[in-house]
Design a protein around this motif. Structure first.
Motif, PDB file in Angstrom:
ATOM      1  N   GLN A  36       0.835  -1.197   0.000  1.00  0.00           N
ATOM      2  CA  GLN A  36       0.000   0.000   0.000  1.00  0.00           C
ATOM      3  C   GLN A  36       0.872   1.251   0.000  1.00  0.00           C
ATOM      4  O   GLN A  36       2.003   1.243   0.481  1.00  0.00           O
ATOM      5  CB  GLN A  36      -0.980   0.039   1.174  1.00  0.00           C
ATOM      6  N   SER A  37       0.307   2.303  -0.557  1.00  0.00           N
ATOM      7  CA  SER A  37       1.021   3.564  -0.706  1.00  0.00           C
ATOM      8  C   SER A  37       0.060   4.714  -0.415  1.00  0.00           C
ATOM      9  O   SER A  37      -1.149   4.576  -0.566  1.00  0.00           O
ATOM     10  CB  SER A  37       1.567   3.684  -2.135  1.00  0.00           C
TER      11      SER A  37
ATOM     12  N   ALA B 148      -8.366   3.620  10.782  1.00  0.00           N
ATOM     13  CA  ALA B 148      -7.769   2.458  10.110  1.00  0.00           C
ATOM     14  C   ALA B 148      -6.423   2.819   9.502  1.00  0.00           C
ATOM     15  O   ALA B 148      -6.249   3.913   8.962  1.00  0.00           O
ATOM     16  CB  ALA B 148      -8.704   1.935   9.010  1.00  0.00           C
ATOM     17  N   THR B 149      -5.480   1.908   9.596  1.00  0.00           N
ATOM     18  CA  THR B 149      -4.196   2.082   8.920  1.00  0.00           C
ATOM     19  C   THR B 149      -4.381   1.874   7.421  1.00  0.00           C
ATOM     20  O   THR B 149      -5.411   1.356   6.974  1.00  0.00           O
ATOM     21  CB  THR B 149      -3.170   1.066   9.436  1.00  0.00           C
ATOM     22  N   LEU B 150      -3.380   2.237   6.635  1.00  0.00           N
ATOM     23  CA  LEU B 150      -3.448   1.995   5.188  1.00  0.00           C
ATOM     24  C   LEU B 150      -3.557   0.498   4.906  1.00  0.00           C
ATOM     25  O   LEU B 150      -4.272   0.079   3.990  1.00  0.00           O
ATOM     26  CB  LEU B 150      -2.209   2.556   4.494  1.00  0.00           C
ATOM     27  N   GLU B 151      -2.835  -0.299   5.683  1.00  0.00           N
ATOM     28  CA  GLU B 151      -2.908  -1.754   5.501  1.00  0.00           C
ATOM     29  C   GLU B 151      -4.332  -2.254   5.723  1.00  0.00           C
ATOM     30  O   GLU B 151      -4.842  -3.075   4.959  1.00  0.00           O
ATOM     31  CB  GLU B 151      -1.944  -2.453   6.455  1.00  0.00           C
TER      32      GLU B 151
ATOM     33  N   GLU C 105      -3.290   2.311  -3.566  1.00  0.00           N
ATOM     34  CA  GLU C 105      -2.949   3.715  -3.339  1.00  0.00           C
ATOM     35  C   GLU C 105      -4.092   4.422  -2.603  1.00  0.00           C
ATOM     36  O   GLU C 105      -5.250   4.395  -3.035  1.00  0.00           O
ATOM     37  CB  GLU C 105      -2.690   4.411  -4.678  1.00  0.00           C
ATOM     38  N   VAL C 106      -3.739   5.044  -1.472  1.00  0.00           N
ATOM     39  CA  VAL C 106      -4.702   5.802  -0.674  1.00  0.00           C
ATOM     40  C   VAL C 106      -4.234   7.256  -0.678  1.00  0.00           C
ATOM     41  O   VAL C 106      -3.348   7.639   0.082  1.00  0.00           O
ATOM     42  CB  VAL C 106      -4.804   5.265   0.767  1.00  0.00           C
ATOM     43  N   PRO C 107      -4.783   8.093  -1.557  1.00  0.00           N
ATOM     44  CA  PRO C 107      -4.289   9.465  -1.718  1.00  0.00           C
ATOM     45  C   PRO C 107      -4.367  10.296  -0.440  1.00  0.00           C
ATOM     46  O   PRO C 107      -5.269  10.117   0.387  1.00  0.00           O
ATOM     47  CB  PRO C 107      -5.207  10.050  -2.798  1.00  0.00           C
ATOM     48  N   ILE C 108      -3.405  11.201  -0.294  1.00  0.00           N
ATOM     49  CA  ILE C 108      -3.487  12.210   0.755  1.00  0.00           C
ATOM     50  C   ILE C 108      -4.706  13.077   0.445  1.00  0.00           C
ATOM     51  O   ILE C 108      -4.906  13.501  -0.686  1.00  0.00           O
ATOM     52  CB  ILE C 108      -2.208  13.058   0.783  1.00  0.00           C
ATOM     53  N   THR C 109      -5.522  13.313   1.443  1.00  0.00           N
ATOM     54  CA  THR C 109      -6.759  14.064   1.219  1.00  0.00           C
ATOM     55  C   THR C 109      -6.475  15.496   0.775  1.00  0.00           C
ATOM     56  O   THR C 109      -5.732  16.232   1.432  1.00  0.00           O
ATOM     57  CB  THR C 109      -7.616  14.082   2.496  1.00  0.00           C
ATOM     58  N   VAL C 110      -7.075  15.861  -0.348  1.00  0.00           N
ATOM     59  CA  VAL C 110      -6.979  17.224  -0.872  1.00  0.00           C
ATOM     60  C   VAL C 110      -8.380  17.671  -1.275  1.00  0.00           C
ATOM     61  O   VAL C 110      -9.036  17.016  -2.079  1.00  0.00           O
ATOM     62  CB  VAL C 110      -6.048  17.313  -2.097  1.00  0.00           C
ATOM     63  N   ALA C 111      -8.846  18.778  -0.695  1.00  0.00           N
ATOM     64  CA  ALA C 111     -10.127  19.364  -1.083  1.00  0.00           C
ATOM     65  C   ALA C 111      -9.860  20.550  -2.003  1.00  0.00           C
ATOM     66  O   ALA C 111      -8.798  21.162  -1.957  1.00  0.00           O
ATOM     67  CB  ALA C 111     -10.900  19.826   0.157  1.00  0.00           C
ATOM     68  N   ASN C 112     -10.803  20.871  -2.847  1.00  0.00           N
ATOM     69  CA  ASN C 112     -10.635  21.989  -3.773  1.00  0.00           C
ATOM     70  C   ASN C 112     -10.963  23.313  -3.097  1.00  0.00           C
ATOM     71  O   ASN C 112     -11.627  24.172  -3.660  1.00  0.00           O
ATOM     72  CB  ASN C 112     -11.533  21.779  -4.996  1.00  0.00           C
TER      73      ASN C 112
END
Length: 295
Positions: A150-151, A280-283, A192-199
């Motif tokens: 995971q990334s 929850a962890t990424l795993e 892939e779990v993206p870093i949260t980015v809002a517009n």
């Protein structure tokens, strides 16, 4: 509310644990190893209090320096991972950013970094984050080949070409990575779990390093959660981020207070919009995605 996975919002607070500035070409590394240690211990203390999941993603040098701390955190259930910057690795011979290297060189570098990290901690590493979100279309392929599972490396719409960080048009929600393009969903095992980015703003991330006003984080949480409900991806996530550059043991530091506020705001906003707030962890997120056959 019934615990239905489609209504779950998985939350994790992550820390990029950088090498100190004096041992790096980076200008935004940790100011000292002492501050780095206090940042890590302080964040862990806050996450325990808030009962949320945490990820500590460290460079190989930081993993070696704080080995005992990280091993103890892993025993508690916190997630450890490799966070990588070429310009703070080993003897600083790699002067380009990760996404500026081709397949062969990039794989050789990441293989060395993975080995250094594992030698430092004494266990396998399967979670990864690109420093500066620097990557190209080879990166996910290489991570998959090296055994990463995971990334959390992408940042939707980020465009910083000088560090090879280009995510314009990238799928903004959790997904299996593609062997064709870093921007789309695919069939690699790597998740892939993206870093949260809002517009909301150029830096619309859940990062206490950058803002002072609590209202900024409330808007980010609200906007992102509204978007994720509208788009309805199979796995919904919120990934907050910080760095080992703040003494989070200092209760009077505004950034310490903001970390707690970001968590509380995310929890309250999720409830407001009918979502189960699930630490929850990424795993763990990866495992939950695979259980339901999510893309």
């Amino acid at each position: 509310m019934e615990d239905n996975k489609k209504d779950n919002l998985y939350f994790i607070f992550t820390m990029d644990c950088e090498r100190v500035k004096t041992e790096s070409w980076m200008n935004d590394g940790a100011p000292s190893w002492s501050i780095s240690e206090k940042a890590i211990l302080g964040m862990a203390e806050i996450l325990r209090k808030e009962k949320v999941a945490g990820g500590f993603y460290s460079t190989p040098a930081t993993a070696k320096k704080h080995r005992k701390i990280f091993i103890e955190l892993a025993k508690e259930g916190f997630e450890l991972g490799l966070q990588f910057h070429c310009d703070s690795f080993r003897d600083l011979r790699y002067r380009k950013h990760l996404g500026q290297y081709g397949y062969k060189e990039q794989k050789e570098i990441l293989k060395l970094a993975k080995q250094d990290w594992e030698d430092a901690i004494g266990q396998e590493v399967t979670t990864f984050r690109c420093g500066y979100a620097s990557a190209n279309d080879y990166t996910f392929i290489i991570l998959n080949e090296l055994g990463f599972k995971q990334s959390s490396s992408s940042m939707s719409e980020r465009y910083t070409p000088d560090v090879a960080s280009s995510w314009q048009g990238a799928f903004p929600y959790a997904h299996h990575a593609s062997s064709k393009s870093r921007l789309i969903c695919g069939n690699l095992e790597l998740y892939e779990v993206p870093i949260t980015v809002a517009n909301f703003k150029r830096r619309g991330t859940l990062c206490p390093d950058w803002y002072v006003l609590r209202s900024s984080y409330s808007k980010i949480n609200k906007e992102y959660i509204q978007n994720i409900i509208k788009q309805s991806p199979p796995i919904k996530t919120l990934v907050a981020i910080t760095h080992n550059t703040t003494n989070y043991l200092d209760k009077n530091d505004v950034r310490t207070q903001l970390m707690g506020y970001i968590i509380d705001s995310a929890r309250e906003t999720a409830k407001k919009y009918g979502l189960n707030f699930v630490p929850a962890t990424l795993e763990k997120i990866h495992q939950e995605a695979d259980k339901i056959g999510a893309f």
